[in-house]
Design an enzyme around this catalytic site. Structure first.
Site, PDB file in Angstrom:
ATOM      1  N   GLY A   1       9.226  -3.093  -1.870  1.00  0.00           N
ATOM      2  CA  GLY A   1       7.503  -2.800  -2.809  1.00  0.00           C
ATOM      3  C   GLY A   1       6.949  -2.584  -1.467  1.00  0.00           C
TER       4      GLY A   1
ATOM      5  N   GLU B   1       4.451  -7.502   3.094  1.00  0.00           N
ATOM      6  CA  GLU B   1       4.897  -7.222   1.866  1.00  0.00           C
ATOM      7  C   GLU B   1       3.398  -7.016   0.947  1.00  0.00           C
ATOM      8  OE1 GLU B   1       6.476  -8.435  -0.282  1.00  0.00           O
ATOM      9  OE2 GLU B   1       6.738 -10.109  -0.534  1.00  0.00           O
ATOM     10  N   ASP B   2       3.941  -6.411   0.045  1.00  0.00           N
ATOM     11  CA  ASP B   2       3.593  -5.308  -0.711  1.00  0.00           C
ATOM     12  C   ASP B   2       1.894  -6.199  -1.248  1.00  0.00           C
ATOM     13  OD1 ASP B   2       5.143  -6.894  -2.306  1.00  0.00           O
ATOM     14  OD2 ASP B   2       5.905  -4.684  -3.890  1.00  0.00           O
TER      15      ASP B   2
ATOM     16  N   ASP C   1       2.539 -12.671  -4.720  1.00  0.00           N
ATOM     17  CA  ASP C   1       1.916 -12.876  -7.099  1.00  0.00           C
ATOM     18  C   ASP C   1       2.203 -14.406  -7.240  1.00  0.00           C
ATOM     19  OD1 ASP C   1       2.056 -12.636  -9.473  1.00  0.00           O
ATOM     20  OD2 ASP C   1       3.467 -12.616 -10.077  1.00  0.00           O
TER      21      ASP C   1
ATOM     22  N   LYS D   1      -2.124 -11.993  -5.623  1.00  0.00           N
ATOM     23  CA  LYS D   1      -2.717 -12.509  -6.580  1.00  0.00           C
ATOM     24  C   LYS D   1      -2.998 -13.652  -6.311  1.00  0.00           C
ATOM     25  CE  LYS D   1      -0.160  -8.904  -9.779  1.00  0.00           C
ATOM     26  NZ  LYS D   1       0.979  -9.323 -10.878  1.00  0.00           N
TER      27      LYS D   1
ATOM     28  N   PHE E   1       0.079  -7.120 -14.407  1.00  0.00           N
ATOM     29  CA  PHE E   1       0.467  -5.904 -13.126  1.00  0.00           C
ATOM     30  C   PHE E   1       0.051  -4.791 -12.785  1.00  0.00           C
ATOM     31  CE2 PHE E   1       4.708  -3.414 -12.819  1.00  0.00           C
ATOM     32  CZ  PHE E   1       5.246  -4.373 -12.787  1.00  0.00           C
TER      33      PHE E   1
ATOM     34  N   ASP F   1       6.576  -1.468  -7.842  1.00  0.00           N
ATOM     35  CA  ASP F   1       7.792  -0.936  -9.642  1.00  0.00           C
ATOM     36  C   ASP F   1       7.811  -1.421 -10.629  1.00  0.00           C
ATOM     37  OD1 ASP F   1       8.776  -2.494  -8.576  1.00  0.00           O
ATOM     38  OD2 ASP F   1      10.690  -2.006 -10.063  1.00  0.00           O
TER      39      ASP F   1
ATOM     40  N   ARG G   1       6.508   3.632  -7.527  1.00  0.00           N
ATOM     41  CA  ARG G   1       7.172   3.221  -6.600  1.00  0.00           C
ATOM     42  C   ARG G   1       6.088   4.650  -5.451  1.00  0.00           C
ATOM     43  NH1 ARG G   1       9.524  -1.564  -5.358  1.00  0.00           N
ATOM     44  NH2 ARG G   1      11.954  -1.931  -5.935  1.00  0.00           N
TER      45      ARG G   1
HETATM   46  P1  IMP Z   1       6.110 -13.482  -5.657  1.00  0.00           P
HETATM   47  O1  IMP Z   1       7.284 -14.150  -6.044  1.00  0.00           O
HETATM   48  O2  IMP Z   1       5.998 -14.244  -6.749  1.00  0.00           O
HETATM   49  O3  IMP Z   1       5.171 -13.703  -4.992  1.00  0.00           O
HETATM   50  O4  IMP Z   1       6.684 -12.105  -6.002  1.00  0.00           O
HETATM   51  C1  IMP Z   1       6.244 -11.405  -5.281  1.00  0.00           C
HETATM   52  C2  IMP Z   1       7.142  -9.766  -5.708  1.00  0.00           C
HETATM   53  O5  IMP Z   1       6.892  -9.546  -6.484  1.00  0.00           O
HETATM   54  C3  IMP Z   1       6.121  -9.360  -4.602  1.00  0.00           C
HETATM   55  O6  IMP Z   1       7.226  -8.532  -3.774  1.00  0.00           O
HETATM   56  C4  IMP Z   1       6.802  -7.690  -6.097  1.00  0.00           C
HETATM   57  O7  IMP Z   1       8.068  -6.993  -5.496  1.00  0.00           O
HETATM   58  C5  IMP Z   1       6.655  -8.356  -7.090  1.00  0.00           C
HETATM   59  N1  IMP Z   1       5.604  -8.487  -8.034  1.00  0.00           N
HETATM   60  C6  IMP Z   1       4.703  -8.888  -7.591  1.00  0.00           C
HETATM   61  N2  IMP Z   1       3.756  -9.153  -9.178  1.00  0.00           N
HETATM   62  C7  IMP Z   1       3.826  -7.346  -9.065  1.00  0.00           C
HETATM   63  C8  IMP Z   1       2.858  -6.231  -9.715  1.00  0.00           C
HETATM   64  O8  IMP Z   1       1.933  -6.535 -10.696  1.00  0.00           O
HETATM   65  N3  IMP Z   1       3.679  -5.697  -9.981  1.00  0.00           N
HETATM   66  C9  IMP Z   1       4.689  -5.149  -9.830  1.00  0.00           C
HETATM   67  N4  IMP Z   1       6.089  -6.087  -8.540  1.00  0.00           N
HETATM   68  C10 IMP Z   1       5.334  -7.099  -8.406  1.00  0.00           C
HETATM   69 MG    MG Z   2       7.959  -6.951  -1.847  1.00  0.00          MG
END
Ligand code: IMP
Ligand code: MG
Length: 176
Positions: free
Chosen positions: A47, A101-102, A105, A133, A154, A161, A167
C-alpha cells in the site's frame, strides 16, 4: 464522479493536490527531526508504494530505503493476524528508522512491525503514515507523522486497494 470497483461504489474524497501538500509537510518535518542523520526509510508494501515514492522525492537529504511486505487485510476487513510476506533484509542496528505506511487502521500491522524492528538495536524509530483512522485504532504505538486523520470508512486509491484494485488511482475515494 463516482467510481465502481467490483461490487462497491466509491466517491471522490481527497484530491491529488491535497495529498501532495501533506506529503511535502511530512517530508519537511522528518528532515527537521532527523537533521544530519542518515535514516532508513522502511516502506511497507504494497500500500505505501505511492506515498513512499512521493515522500522520498521531497526528502532530498541522504537516506537509505528498504521494503517489507506485510498483510492483514482481506476485502474490506482486517483479519487481526499479520503475515510477513517479504522480510527485513537490512541490519537496522544503530540506525534511525522511519516506517512508511499507507494507513494505520486498527494498528495490528504497525504493532507487529514495531515488535519486529525492536528485535534490532535501532537508534530511533518513527512512524509516518499518510492516513490514520483514530476511531479504529486499538494500539499504543506512537504515530509520529500523519497526513490525514479520517473517519472509520473504507478508502481506495493512491496505493490503497479494494480486493487488489484501485492502487493506481492518483487520488483517494471513500466507500459510498
Ligand atoms: P491495521 O493492521 O488494521 O492497522 O491495517 C493496516 C493495513 O490494512 C493497511 O496497511 C492497509 O493495507 C489496510 N487498510 C486499512 N484500512 C484500509 C482502507 O480503508 N482501505 C484500504 N486498505 C486499508
Ligand atoms: Mg499497508
Amino acid at each position: 464522479m463516482e467510481l465502481k470497483i467490483l461490487d462497491k461504489t466509491f466517491v471522490p474524497y481527497i484530491s491529488a493536490q491535497e495529498i501532495n501538500k501533506e506529503i511535502q509537510r511530512i517530508a519537511t518535518n522528518l528532515h527537521e527531526n532527523l537533521k544530519d542523520e542518515i535514516p532508513v526509510f522502511l516502506v511497507v508494501l504494497n500500500g505505501a508504494f505511492m506515498f513512499a515514492a512521493d515522500l522520498l522525492k521531497y526528502y532530498t537529504a541522504p537516506a537509505e530505503v528498504s521494503f517489507v511486505k506485510l498483510a492483514s487485510y482481506q476485502g474490506t476487513t482486517t483479519t487481526g493476524n499479520v503475515t510477513q510476506l517479504l522480510g527485513l533484509d537490512v541490519d537496522l542496528t544503530n540506525k534511525h528508522v522511519v516506517i512508511v505506511e499507507d494507513i494505520v487502521d486498527t494498528g495490528t500491522t504497525i504493532t507487529a512491525l514495531q515488535q519486529l524492528i525492536n528485535t534490532h538495536k535501532v537508534k530511533s524509530l518513527q512512524v509516518a503514515t499518510l492516513f490514520f483512522k483514530p476511531e479504529a485504532y486499538k494500539q499504543n504505538v506512537t504515530i509520529n507523522h500523519i497526513g490525514f486523520s479520517i473517519p472509520n470508512k473504507f478508502i481506495v486509491g493512491y496505493g490503497l486497494d479494494y480486493n487488489k484494485q484501485g492502487r493506481n488511482l492518483p487520488e483517494v475515494y471513500q466507500i459510498k
